[in-house]
Design an enzyme around this catalytic site. Structure first.
Site, PDB file in Angstrom:
ATOM      1  N   THR A  21     -12.738 -26.309  -4.855  1.00 57.53           N
ATOM      2  CA  THR A  21     -13.629 -25.635  -3.911  1.00 57.53           C
ATOM      3  C   THR A  21     -14.896 -26.440  -3.636  1.00 57.53           C
ATOM      4  O   THR A  21     -15.253 -27.358  -4.362  1.00 57.53           O
ATOM      5  CB  THR A  21     -14.033 -24.248  -4.449  1.00 57.53           C
ATOM      6  N   ASP A  22     -15.589 -26.017  -2.581  1.00 53.92           N
ATOM      7  CA  ASP A  22     -16.900 -26.579  -2.283  1.00 53.92           C
ATOM      8  C   ASP A  22     -17.963 -25.706  -2.958  1.00 53.92           C
ATOM      9  O   ASP A  22     -17.627 -24.805  -3.735  1.00 53.92           O
ATOM     10  CB  ASP A  22     -17.113 -26.677  -0.770  1.00 53.92           C
ATOM     11  N   THR A  23     -19.218 -25.927  -2.669  1.00 51.97           N
ATOM     12  CA  THR A  23     -20.285 -25.187  -3.342  1.00 51.97           C
ATOM     13  C   THR A  23     -20.321 -23.709  -2.962  1.00 51.97           C
ATOM     14  O   THR A  23     -20.978 -22.920  -3.631  1.00 51.97           O
ATOM     15  CB  THR A  23     -21.662 -25.811  -3.056  1.00 51.97           C
ATOM     16  N   VAL A  26     -15.269 -21.910  -1.569  1.00 52.49           N
ATOM     17  CA  VAL A  26     -14.167 -21.941  -0.600  1.00 52.49           C
ATOM     18  C   VAL A  26     -13.386 -23.232  -0.814  1.00 52.49           C
ATOM     19  O   VAL A  26     -13.976 -24.295  -1.055  1.00 52.49           O
ATOM     20  CB  VAL A  26     -14.714 -21.872   0.844  1.00 52.49           C
TER      21      VAL A  26
END
Length: 142
Positions: A21-23, A26
């Site tokens: 995921t990103d920050t 997601v």
């Protein structure tokens, strides 16, 4: 269009890890392509032909084209299902179609496909070998 025989498809469950995921929690877009690879590798294994064996026979299947349609984001800790289907209508190499859904199938996260050429050890494009054609024919249902 005729549906694909069920033996030429395979579903693999996967839990989204934090590193996917990103920050914002997601799933980062490129990871869907990695999941496509997981799906097709497990489909080959399901058909009785681990990808390692294809390479041991002197062939490789590089990706020549990708389509990935992002529909609904997956998030950290989601349990997803990667369905890979061998598209037997594609003749020039191999095409795998993918659907990535939630565990219960209620949410479709991504659809797409990858196309692959067969190349030999010298990097030359070759026709699909007999052992691959036989594998597909042997797993087709009427």
């Amino acid at each position: 269009m005729n549906p694909q025989p069920t033996t030429l498809s395979h579903s693999t469950s996967y839990r989204v890890i934090y590193g996917d995921t990103d920050t914002m929690g997601v799933v980062y877009h490129a990871n869907y392509l990695r999941w496509f690879e997981i799906g097709r590798t497990e489909l080959f294994r399901h058909l009785g032909l681990p990808y390692r064996e294809i390479e041991a026979r002197g062939l490789m299947l590089p990706v020549s084209e990708v389509k990935c349609k992002y529909l609904t984001p997956a998030r950290y800790d989601d349990l997803i299902v990667i369905e890979a289907i061998l598209n037997t209508g594609f003749r020039a190499g191999m095409q795998f179609d993918y659907t990535i859904t939630s565990q219960d199938g209620a949410v479709i996260h991504t659809t797409g496909y990858t196309r692959h050429a067969f190349i030999n050890g010298k990097g030359k494009v070759v026709r699909p070998p007999a052992f691959i054609r036989d594998l597909i024919k042997g797993n087709m249902q009427d």
